[in-house]
Design a protein around this motif. Structure first.
Motif, mmCIF file in Angstrom:
data_model
loop_
_atom_site.group_PDB
_atom_site.id
_atom_site.type_symbol
_atom_site.label_atom_id
_atom_site.label_comp_id
_atom_site.label_asym_id
_atom_site.label_seq_id
_atom_site.Cartn_x
_atom_site.Cartn_y
_atom_site.Cartn_z
ATOM 1 N N LEU A 312 1.015 -1.201 0.273
ATOM 2 C CA LEU A 312 -0.044 0.445 0.568
ATOM 3 C C LEU A 312 0.885 1.147 -0.187
ATOM 4 O O LEU A 312 1.610 1.181 0.753
ATOM 5 C CB LEU A 312 -0.970 0.452 1.476
ATOM 6 N N PRO A 313 0.609 2.559 -0.952
ATOM 7 C CA PRO A 313 0.996 3.814 -0.592
ATOM 8 C C PRO A 313 0.986 4.172 0.651
ATOM 9 O O PRO A 313 0.652 3.910 1.469
ATOM 10 C CB PRO A 313 0.366 4.342 -1.501
ATOM 11 N N PRO A 314 2.004 5.158 0.985
ATOM 12 C CA PRO A 314 2.193 5.379 2.688
ATOM 13 C C PRO A 314 0.812 6.066 2.937
ATOM 14 O O PRO A 314 0.987 7.224 1.958
ATOM 15 C CB PRO A 314 3.688 6.496 2.608
ATOM 16 N N HIS A 315 0.377 6.379 4.024
ATOM 17 C CA HIS A 315 -0.225 7.424 4.851
ATOM 18 C C HIS A 315 -1.528 6.838 4.047
ATOM 19 O O HIS A 315 -2.947 7.332 4.591
ATOM 20 C CB HIS A 315 0.171 7.950 4.908
ATOM 21 N N CYS A 316 -2.386 5.943 3.786
ATOM 22 C CA CYS A 316 -3.206 5.544 2.817
ATOM 23 C C CYS A 316 -4.314 4.131 3.703
ATOM 24 O O CYS A 316 -5.102 3.881 2.796
ATOM 25 C CB CYS A 316 -2.831 5.604 1.687
ATOM 26 N N SER A 317 -3.677 3.519 4.635
ATOM 27 C CA SER A 317 -4.613 2.955 5.135
ATOM 28 C C SER A 317 -5.973 3.270 5.669
ATOM 29 O O SER A 317 -6.808 1.796 5.774
ATOM 30 C CB SER A 317 -3.594 2.273 6.441
ATOM 31 N N HIS A 318 -6.105 4.196 6.066
ATOM 32 C CA HIS A 318 -7.396 4.470 6.478
ATOM 33 C C HIS A 318 -8.619 4.289 5.342
ATOM 34 O O HIS A 318 -9.526 4.886 5.597
ATOM 35 C CB HIS A 318 -7.886 5.906 7.388
ATOM 36 N N ILE A 319 -7.946 4.298 4.188
ATOM 37 C CA ILE A 319 -8.529 4.388 2.469
ATOM 38 C C ILE A 319 -9.061 3.458 1.762
ATOM 39 O O ILE A 319 -9.114 2.930 1.022
ATOM 40 C CB ILE A 319 -8.913 6.003 1.985
ATOM 41 N N LEU A 320 -7.465 2.426 1.568
ATOM 42 C CA LEU A 320 -6.862 1.415 1.550
ATOM 43 C C LEU A 320 -6.869 0.142 1.802
ATOM 44 O O LEU A 320 -7.081 -0.562 0.790
ATOM 45 C CB LEU A 320 -6.088 2.174 0.395
ATOM 46 N N GLN A 321 -6.535 0.178 3.097
ATOM 47 C CA GLN A 321 -6.930 -0.751 3.514
ATOM 48 C C GLN A 321 -7.742 -1.431 4.446
ATOM 49 O O GLN A 321 -8.785 -1.096 5.537
ATOM 50 C CB GLN A 321 -5.651 -0.406 5.654
ATOM 51 N N PRO A 322 -8.573 -2.183 3.883
ATOM 52 C CA PRO A 322 -9.696 -3.096 3.820
ATOM 53 C C PRO A 322 -10.602 -3.543 5.618
ATOM 54 O O PRO A 322 -11.199 -2.964 5.843
ATOM 55 C CB PRO A 322 -9.840 -4.263 2.963
ATOM 56 N N LEU A 323 -8.797 -4.085 6.234
ATOM 57 C CA LEU A 323 -9.463 -4.456 7.398
ATOM 58 C C LEU A 323 -9.366 -3.402 8.029
ATOM 59 O O LEU A 323 -10.296 -2.699 9.318
ATOM 60 C CB LEU A 323 -8.719 -5.321 8.447
ATOM 61 N N ASP A 324 -8.882 -2.253 8.293
ATOM 62 C CA ASP A 324 -8.807 -0.807 8.857
ATOM 63 C C ASP A 324 -9.991 0.122 9.038
ATOM 64 O O ASP A 324 -10.752 0.725 9.484
ATOM 65 C CB ASP A 324 -7.568 0.079 8.437
ATOM 66 N N THR A 325 -11.221 -0.048 7.838
ATOM 67 C CA THR A 325 -11.852 0.846 7.335
ATOM 68 C C THR A 325 -13.497 -0.156 8.074
ATOM 69 O O THR A 325 -14.318 1.030 8.039
ATOM 70 C CB THR A 325 -12.580 1.087 5.174
ATOM 71 N N GLY A 326 -13.677 -0.968 8.508
ATOM 72 C CA GLY A 326 -14.672 -1.839 8.929
ATOM 73 C C GLY A 326 -14.505 -2.271 10.497
ATOM 74 O O GLY A 326 -14.691 -2.100 11.422
ATOM 75 N N LEU A 327 -13.902 -3.450 10.189
ATOM 76 C CA LEU A 327 -13.680 -5.101 11.177
ATOM 77 C C LEU A 327 -13.354 -4.640 12.336
ATOM 78 O O LEU A 327 -13.468 -5.035 13.078
ATOM 79 C CB LEU A 327 -12.909 -5.842 10.250
ATOM 80 N N PHE A 328 -11.766 -3.830 12.104
ATOM 81 C CA PHE A 328 -11.102 -3.430 13.393
ATOM 82 C C PHE A 328 -11.473 -2.517 14.548
ATOM 83 O O PHE A 328 -11.641 -2.652 15.254
ATOM 84 C CB PHE A 328 -9.572 -2.429 13.218
ATOM 85 N N ALA A 329 -12.386 -0.901 14.051
ATOM 86 C CA ALA A 329 -13.763 -0.816 14.858
ATOM 87 C C ALA A 329 -14.309 -1.523 15.441
ATOM 88 O O ALA A 329 -14.600 -1.288 16.455
ATOM 89 C CB ALA A 329 -14.368 0.341 13.651
ATOM 90 N N VAL A 330 -15.373 -2.546 15.022
ATOM 91 C CA VAL A 330 -15.922 -3.600 15.495
ATOM 92 C C VAL A 330 -15.202 -4.167 16.206
ATOM 93 O O VAL A 330 -16.099 -3.987 17.418
ATOM 94 C CB VAL A 330 -16.672 -4.257 14.261
ATOM 95 N N LEU A 331 -14.398 -4.647 16.346
ATOM 96 C CA LEU A 331 -13.960 -5.219 17.358
ATOM 97 C C LEU A 331 -13.064 -4.909 18.597
ATOM 98 O O LEU A 331 -13.518 -5.152 19.191
ATOM 99 C CB LEU A 331 -12.137 -6.302 16.642
ATOM 100 N N LYS A 332 -12.456 -4.065 17.899
ATOM 101 C CA LYS A 332 -12.429 -3.078 19.685
ATOM 102 C C LYS A 332 -13.559 -2.819 20.031
ATOM 103 O O LYS A 332 -13.454 -2.625 21.390
ATOM 104 C CB LYS A 332 -11.885 -1.515 18.989
ATOM 105 N N GLN A 333 -14.746 -1.730 20.093
ATOM 106 C CA GLN A 333 -15.353 -1.634 20.237
ATOM 107 C C GLN A 333 -16.172 -3.099 21.149
ATOM 108 O O GLN A 333 -16.575 -2.837 22.591
ATOM 109 C CB GLN A 333 -16.833 -1.673 19.639
ATOM 110 N N HIS A 334 -16.431 -3.761 20.782
ATOM 111 C CA HIS A 334 -16.960 -5.476 20.762
ATOM 112 C C HIS A 334 -15.761 -5.787 22.501
ATOM 113 O O HIS A 334 -16.376 -6.535 23.516
ATOM 114 C CB HIS A 334 -16.840 -6.571 20.062
ATOM 115 N N PHE A 335 -14.878 -5.653 22.145
ATOM 116 C CA PHE A 335 -13.339 -5.916 23.553
ATOM 117 C C PHE A 335 -13.599 -4.827 24.489
ATOM 118 O O PHE A 335 -13.560 -5.392 25.913
ATOM 119 C CB PHE A 335 -12.197 -5.542 22.243
ATOM 120 N N ALA A 336 -13.716 -3.917 23.499
ATOM 121 C CA ALA A 336 -14.426 -2.817 25.550
ATOM 122 C C ALA A 336 -15.628 -3.286 25.883
ATOM 123 O O ALA A 336 -15.620 -3.129 27.621
ATOM 124 C CB ALA A 336 -14.300 -1.676 24.377
#
Length: 427
Positions: A312-336
């Motif tokens: 991936l190009p630098p600093h683009c994970s928030h728009i190009l990384q599939p796992l960062d755009t949805g799944l990780f936020a849901v997992l952290k909420q459930h973990f909390a």
């Protein structure tokens, strides 16, 4: 260290004025008895001493003059091919990385030699020998610095690479063969306790009371997972219960920082990803290679096993990384929720290292559920990775194009024009 000008002067001073073909013809004349060494040297314009060395056997005919190369011509050719391959797949190599890879090749050939890294002299000579195969280009200053927005050129270049890879390897209709791996972090701390006001005065938790744990997750565009890689900070928790309580078939490791590094990524790829991934080939693995540069062993194994690595190009994970755009936020909420932290302010979770794997196991079950599969698929679609869709990226996040300057993601090593590459080889 010797300067480039100094090396150029030495090279000009010692440049030989005869060809190997002339030396070979002179050697044939001497061995046939038709000429003496002196006569043949004069007739073919070669040094008498050099011809004499070849006649006596002190020097092997066809060998190059000067000190022996630290790595062979064949290995140097592979290094050039490797550099060009990495550049074409979004992993532009810096000078330090090329020297590091060359040092790894040298150490494999000379295991008992104490030399740990090749130096500036090797790099300058390598550049001179390979100037027709590679070209050096400074990295864009915008790439080096953290930016609020993403360069449009970087996104365009990534989708061009992705489209080329998908079409070349026939992956456009195979979501099970397109993977994304990414890292998410968890900051652990002590549980809050109710104490008397007097006892609480002046109390501050020590820095060592908190531990960082990160998880490398990997899913394909069909929503299927590779079991996670859990990385502890500084050391594993005491006892072995963390392995039995964690997600099934998970991998475990540790680093000083609690984040993945190049060595841990090599461990994950060689001993976990290749073992857990489906047997169909080729596979495409998309990840942020700027955080943890891939090693030579990883690239060699990937090419051998039919796995295409795409950075991936630098600093683009928030728009190009599939796992960062949805799944990780849901997992952290459930973990909390499972840890009783509610929203888990600032990403801190009041559990210990020993408790982490058990809680994360219950959290990770959400990722493998029907709802988790839907979220993963939606992440790939939202980023335009699968189905391939360049226009899926929201242009609000993009900086306007620049007419001057190199595109984001350009490297110190870029491939030369195709016509030159076809005709040229290591000198």
């Amino acid at each position: 260290m010797p300067s480039r000008n100094h090396l150029d002067k030495v090279g000009r001073k010692k440049k030989k004025k005869w060809t190997e073909e002339a030396m070979e013809r002179a050697l044939i004349e001497v061995k046939s008895g038709r000429c003496t060494v002196r006569q043949a040297a004069k007739e073919f314009g070669v040094p008498k001493s050099s011809l004499g060395d070849r006649v006596s056997g002190r020097v092997t005919p066809g060998s190059r003059s000067g000190p022996a190369r630290l790595i062979t011509s064949a290995d140097e050719k592979l290094l050039v091919e490797f550099s060009l391959h990495m550049s074409k797949h979004g992993f532009p190599l810096t000078k330090q990385q090329v020297v590091s890879f060359a040092s790894s090749i040298y150490k494999r050939q000379h295991r008992r030699v104490a030399l740990s890294k090749l130096g500036q002299t090797w790099w300058l000579n390598f550049r001179k020998r390979q100037e027709k195969n590679i070209t050096i280009q400074p990295a864009d200053n915008v790439v080096r610095g953290r930016t609020i927005c993403v360069r449009k050129e970087a996104v365009d270049q990534f989708f061009r690479l992705l489209g080329t890879v998908v079409d070349t390897h026939g992956l456009r209709e195979f979501p099970r063969r397109i993977y994304n791996c990414s890292e998410m972090g968890y900051q652990l701390g002590r549980r809050k306790a109710a104490v008397s006001k007097a006892a609480s005065l002046g109390y501050k938790p020590t820095p060592s009371s908190r531990d960082h744990i990160s998880v490398l997750a990997c899913f394909n565009a069909a929503g299927e997972d590779i079991p996670p890689f859990i990385i502890y900070s500084r050391a594993y928790p005491g006892g072995g219960c963390y392995k039995t309580q964690g997600p099934p078939n998970a991998l475990y490791g540790w680093s000083e920082s609690g984040y993945i590094n190049s060595e841990l990524f090599k461990k994950w790829f060689l001993k976990h990803f290749l073992f857990q991934a489906p047997k169909e080939r080729p596979l495409l693995l998309i990840f942020d290679g700027h955080k943890w540069p891939v090693s030579l062993e990883v690239v060699e194994s990937a090419r051998k096993e039919g796995v295409v690595l795409l950075c991936l190009p630098p600093h683009c994970s928030h728009i190009l990384q599939p796992l960062d755009t949805g799944l990780f936020a849901v997992l952290k909420q459930h973990f909390a929720l499972l840890t009783g932290n509610g929203a888990a302010a600032e990403g801190h979770f009041a559990i210990t290292k020993k408790e982490f794997s058990g809680v994360f196991n219950r959290t990770y079950q959400l990722a493998t559920s029907e709802e988790g599969v839907r979220i993963v698929r939606e992440g790939f679609r939202k980023c335009g990775v699968f189905p391939l869709n360049h226009y899926a990226v929201n242009e609000v996040h993009l900086m306007p194009s620049h007419d001057a300057g190199p595109a984001a993601g350009d490297s110190l090593l870029k491939s030369a024009p195709a016509a030159e590459l076809t005709a040229a080889g290591p000198s």
